[in-house]
Design a protein around this motif. Sequence first.
Motif, mmCIF file in Angstrom:
data_model
loop_
_atom_site.group_PDB
_atom_site.id
_atom_site.type_symbol
_atom_site.label_atom_id
_atom_site.label_comp_id
_atom_site.label_asym_id
_atom_site.label_seq_id
_atom_site.Cartn_x
_atom_site.Cartn_y
_atom_site.Cartn_z
ATOM 1 N N GLU B 151 0.839 -1.202 0.000
ATOM 2 C CA GLU B 151 0.000 0.000 0.000
ATOM 3 C C GLU B 151 0.868 1.243 0.000
ATOM 4 O O GLU B 151 0.416 2.329 -0.323
ATOM 5 N N VAL B 152 2.124 1.069 0.437
ATOM 6 C CA VAL B 152 3.037 2.205 0.535
ATOM 7 C C VAL B 152 4.358 1.813 -0.132
ATOM 8 O O VAL B 152 4.837 0.689 0.034
ATOM 9 N N LEU B 153 4.928 2.744 -0.888
ATOM 10 C CA LEU B 153 6.260 2.532 -1.476
ATOM 11 C C LEU B 153 7.197 3.588 -0.912
ATOM 12 O O LEU B 153 6.925 4.782 -1.046
ATOM 13 N N LEU B 154 8.277 3.146 -0.271
ATOM 14 C CA LEU B 154 9.288 4.071 0.221
ATOM 15 C C LEU B 154 10.533 3.877 -0.629
ATOM 16 O O LEU B 154 11.059 2.772 -0.702
ATOM 17 N N LEU B 155 10.982 4.930 -1.284
ATOM 18 C CA LEU B 155 12.143 4.796 -2.166
ATOM 19 C C LEU B 155 13.241 5.740 -1.717
ATOM 20 O O LEU B 155 13.030 6.943 -1.599
ATOM 21 N N ASP B 156 14.406 5.160 -1.466
ATOM 22 C CA ASP B 156 15.540 5.965 -1.012
ATOM 23 C C ASP B 156 16.474 6.230 -2.187
ATOM 24 O O ASP B 156 17.197 5.329 -2.606
ATOM 25 N N GLU B 157 16.428 7.441 -2.713
ATOM 26 C CA GLU B 157 17.322 7.832 -3.820
ATOM 27 C C GLU B 157 17.339 6.796 -4.945
ATOM 28 O O GLU B 157 18.408 6.313 -5.337
ATOM 29 N N PRO B 158 16.188 6.470 -5.513
ATOM 30 C CA PRO B 158 16.183 5.417 -6.533
ATOM 31 C C PRO B 158 16.919 5.834 -7.802
ATOM 32 O O PRO B 158 17.237 4.982 -8.627
ATOM 33 N N THR B 159 17.195 7.134 -7.951
ATOM 34 C CA THR B 159 17.797 7.593 -9.210
ATOM 35 C C THR B 159 19.250 8.011 -9.040
ATOM 36 O O THR B 159 19.912 8.346 -10.012
ATOM 37 N N ALA B 160 19.744 7.965 -7.810
ATOM 38 C CA ALA B 160 21.069 8.550 -7.550
ATOM 39 C C ALA B 160 22.188 7.827 -8.297
ATOM 40 O O ALA B 160 23.168 8.448 -8.683
ATOM 41 N N ALA B 161 22.028 6.518 -8.501
ATOM 42 C CA ALA B 161 23.117 5.777 -9.131
ATOM 43 C C ALA B 161 22.913 5.641 -10.638
ATOM 44 O O ALA B 161 23.624 4.895 -11.294
ATOM 45 N N LEU B 162 21.914 6.349 -11.175
ATOM 46 C CA LEU B 162 21.588 6.179 -12.598
ATOM 47 C C LEU B 162 21.959 7.426 -13.392
ATOM 48 O O LEU B 162 22.076 8.513 -12.839
ATOM 49 N N ASP B 163 22.088 7.267 -14.718
ATOM 50 C CA ASP B 163 22.324 8.454 -15.542
ATOM 51 C C ASP B 163 21.031 9.271 -15.581
ATOM 52 O O ASP B 163 19.953 8.735 -15.331
ATOM 53 N N PRO B 164 21.119 10.573 -15.884
ATOM 54 C CA PRO B 164 19.949 11.459 -15.757
ATOM 55 C C PRO B 164 18.739 10.953 -16.552
ATOM 56 O O PRO B 164 17.607 10.985 -16.054
ATOM 57 N N GLN B 165 18.991 10.466 -17.758
ATOM 58 C CA GLN B 165 17.891 10.011 -18.609
ATOM 59 C C GLN B 165 17.159 8.829 -17.965
ATOM 60 O O GLN B 165 15.939 8.856 -17.792
ATOM 61 N N THR B 166 17.901 7.800 -17.559
ATOM 62 C CA THR B 166 17.310 6.623 -16.919
ATOM 63 C C THR B 166 16.625 7.027 -15.624
ATOM 64 O O THR B 166 15.550 6.529 -15.290
#
Lengths: 268, 212
Positions: B151-166
């Motif tokens: 019911e809840v999604l907690l995401l910790d920096e899901p994009t930090a290790a990815l290139d800007p586009q991804t």
Amino acid sequence: MNPLHYVEIPLERLAIAAVLIAVAVWLSRWNRLSLEKDLLWGALRGAVQLILIGHVLLLLFAHQTPGWVALALGVMVLVAGYTSSRRVEHGPPWRRLFPFALVSLGAGAAVALIPVFLWVVPLEPWFNARYTIPIGGMMLSNAMNVVALVFERIFAAAAASSDEIEQMLALGATPKQALDRHTRASVRAAMIPTINGLLTVGLVALPGMMTGQLISGTAPEQAVRYQIVIMYQLVAVAAVAGVVAVAFARRLLFTARAQLSLPVTPKA
Amino acid sequence: MIEARDLRVVRAGRAILDGASLRVGAGETVAIEGASGSGKSTLVRAMATLIEPDAGQVLLGGVEAHAIPPSRFRTRVAYLPQQPAMFPGTVADNVAFGPQARGTALTEAEVAALLAQAELSSDYAAREARTLSGGERQRVALARALANAPEVLLLDEPTAALDPQTGLQIVALVRSLAKDGRAIVMVTHLPAHAEALSGGRYVCEAGRVRPR
């Protein structure tokens, strides 16, 4: 020579055996291995420990009471427990591990020793030190190695795979499930030496107990039967001590709320 | 839906969280920004019950987290770290992990449907999870989390290790997951990604949370 008599070793001839250490020391010096001090100290300490234990056994066999036998076994358990709980990398300090090591060793030894002394080698009197001390010692020594290996491995694995374990917890896995892969690997690794021992027994080396019995004149078929019993006991000890130790390690690795809490070992 | 109430987390004598509160309702999307060391990661980890706060409470649907068995709480509240660990085995093994832990097997079609939600083709199912790229891992981790129907999604920096586009693609995917009434909290240090989530925006600062 009477087959029921073994060759006695007088002290002068024992001294000749020390030449073997001299060979190793000379090789060490020649090859600059810098092991001379360790070799000499080890040789001396080993001999003194054995001579002392020889006298203790002499006393113990002469004044056999359940109390003295229990005291001797108790000291062995304490030393084994201390040895298996110290210097566990990534693990808690030894004081915290020690009680758990004791229980694991004790459980393993109890499972292996009690039924054997009740039904396989019934003793007269039931605490007969000639049997309980050497056989108990073999069991405790195996349990000690298994517990040390399990602790060493499980805490290192938990530290190395903390991300994976935590992610499993985050997906609703119980601590038992999250640690499962590492628990199994640890117990398996700790049991491998015992299993290898089973597989190669007699092919590579005759085990110490059997060798001793043969030298002191026991009939080979009886010596072999004793050795079989000992081997099976060693397997039970390894399995029980390993499984109990890993269950304790799991308790130490997680909080009551199923959170991973890696023990921080204060660097000495 | 999920609420952090006056959370305080002290580690090594330092208050990492110092009275942090946050409330996210069903279907709401929230981005939490903040400098590194501001406590934003600790906040979501505490909300996921992976660390125990020294004071304060986490509530799920108005119920104190302590009153819910940890396994149950964590199937209802999913948490994804910055670089989610892939478990040994295939992508399908990974996706099926949560239900498997509760003794339920997923069918091939169910795995494919979960992968599709994370915008991965069903061809991924048979691939070795540990050979995937960072972006693919994030998607597998999302599919793996969705398998629990949280019911809840907690995401910790899901994009930090990815290139800007991804990274932006992952944010768009995360945003789309809110539409089933799911509450979503995403921690990021990138204002552009917080913006792209187009929901509530908060800032974590000195161990507290304030609206931006």
